[in-house]
Design an enzyme around this catalytic site. Structure first.
Site, PDB file in Angstrom:
ATOM      1  N   LYS A 211      -5.191   8.181  13.890  1.00 43.59           N
ATOM      2  CA  LYS A 211      -6.007   8.773  12.832  1.00 43.59           C
ATOM      3  C   LYS A 211      -6.111   7.810  11.657  1.00 43.59           C
ATOM      4  O   LYS A 211      -7.203   7.572  11.116  1.00 43.59           O
ATOM      5  CB  LYS A 211      -5.393  10.105  12.383  1.00 43.59           C
ATOM      6  CG  LYS A 211      -6.200  10.876  11.347  1.00 43.59           C
ATOM      7  CD  LYS A 211      -5.748  10.616   9.912  1.00 43.59           C
ATOM      8  CE  LYS A 211      -4.390  11.231   9.647  1.00 43.59           C
ATOM      9  NZ  LYS A 211      -4.001  11.098   8.203  1.00 43.59           N
TER      10      LYS A 211
ATOM     11  N   THR B 260      -2.660  11.015   3.949  1.00 40.02           N
ATOM     12  CA  THR B 260      -3.412   9.792   4.226  1.00 40.02           C
ATOM     13  C   THR B 260      -4.806  10.203   4.693  1.00 40.02           C
ATOM     14  O   THR B 260      -4.967  10.774   5.780  1.00 40.02           O
ATOM     15  CB  THR B 260      -2.724   8.944   5.303  1.00 40.02           C
ATOM     16  OG1 THR B 260      -1.434   8.546   4.827  1.00 40.02           O
ATOM     17  CG2 THR B 260      -3.547   7.692   5.613  1.00 40.02           C
TER      18      THR B 260
ATOM     19  N   LYS C 247      -2.690   2.205   1.313  1.00 42.89           N
ATOM     20  CA  LYS C 247      -2.079   2.756   2.526  1.00 42.89           C
ATOM     21  C   LYS C 247      -2.740   2.177   3.772  1.00 42.89           C
ATOM     22  O   LYS C 247      -2.076   1.948   4.798  1.00 42.89           O
ATOM     23  CB  LYS C 247      -2.196   4.282   2.518  1.00 42.89           C
ATOM     24  CG  LYS C 247      -1.578   4.970   3.744  1.00 42.89           C
ATOM     25  CD  LYS C 247      -0.093   4.680   3.880  1.00 42.89           C
ATOM     26  CE  LYS C 247       0.505   5.330   5.127  1.00 42.89           C
ATOM     27  NZ  LYS C 247       0.594   6.800   5.048  1.00 42.89           N
TER      28      LYS C 247
END
Length: 290
Positions: free
Chosen positions: A240, A97, A172
């Site tokens: 993150k 990701t 995502k």
């Protein structure tokens, strides 16, 4: 069966690469900590390589699942990066990701070198990786996706191309935005039930089958009520990911007020020493700030 390389053997990459080997693919692995690569080879066979370039040599598909933008650049670029070892026509599949920006940069470099590049972040957590039941959301050119999808199927229950390069990473982001709000709502609901003096388990048994039900509720409510947060996706990694979401929202003008607020709640959890706790630990923050 295909010749594959897998770069990054953490809690996700280790079982994902293992599913490739069990499916009959020929797999070479690379990990920054060589001991993890050695342990993987002892468990699954195949071979380990000292650099991403050497792992990628001769591979038709090179998969990566590393930590962040900088880690991905490091395994792709430079004299010892995977791109330097890949043959023309090979496809790089990134399961990390990361930001859409680094995805588009690497896609461009790959194309300039005659390589395919598919951004393919995953959802399903450690359990999904171990059970081969990940959801994979992809961006990239249709021919590259079409060639890679049968290989990705070794560890996916669902794999879809969303659009051009970067679309998988954007999908995502949507996933993480939705999860952030869901977990905070579930935390508040369970904490509210406790304050009201009713059995949280009984509550979930009733509402879990109705409009309030969700994967998060049915898979996390018991451990949340038991104050156990040693499984699943860590708070540090969620922050993150949410940072990527919030930075992208600044660029495209999307309003993410709830996401921004929940991100700060996760910051509080980190201050409590919970950076490695599962993301469902938002309920622990509620109780601490009670």
């Amino acid at each position: 069966m295909a010749k594959c390389a897998f770069l990054g053997l953490g809690v996700m990459g280790h079982p994902m690469a293992g599913h490739l080997a069990r499916a009959g693919h020929e797999v070479a692995v690379y990990n920054r900590t060589a001991a993890k690569a050695q342990a993987w080879v002892e468990e699954f066979g195949g071979r380990m390589a000292p650099t991403p370039r050497e792992a990628a040599e001769g591979a038709e598909f090179v998969m990566a699942c590393v930590g962040n933008d900088d880690d991905l650049r490091a395994v792709c670029l430079g004299a010892e990066g995977a791109f330097a070892g890949m043959s023309e026509g090979a496809v790089f599949v990134d399961h990390t990701t990361v930001s859409s920006r680094v995805t588009l940069d690497l896609y461009k470099v790959a194309k300039e070198n005659g390589l395919g590049f598919v951004d393919a972040p995953v959802s399903g957590g450690q359990a999904g990786a171990q059970n081969g039941q990940l959801v994979v959301m992809c961006g990239g050119d249709q021919p590259d996706y079409d060639s890679a999808e049968p290989v990705i199927a070794a560890y996916a229950k669902l794999c879809r191309r969303i659009g051009d390069s970067g679309a998988g990473q954007t999908c995502k982001m949507v996933n993480q935005i939705c999860i952030a709000g869901l977990v905070q709502g579930l935390s508040e609901g369970l904490a509210f039930a406790e304050k009201a003096g009713i059995d949280g388990r009984a509550v979930v048994e009733v509402i879990g089958g109705g409009a309030a039900g969700s994967w998060q509720m049915m898979n996390r409510y018991e451990t949340m009520l038991d104050d156990k947060f040693e499984h699943g996706f860590a708070v540090d990694w969620m922050r993150k990911d949410l940072a990527i979401c919030l930075a992208t929202a600044e660029e495209n003008g999307a309003a993410l007020p709830v996401t921004a607020l929940v991100d700060q709640f996760y910051k509080d959890v980190q201050k409590m020493g919970g950076g490695r706790w599962d993301t469902s630990s938002l309920i622990k923050r509620l109780k601490a700030f009670d």
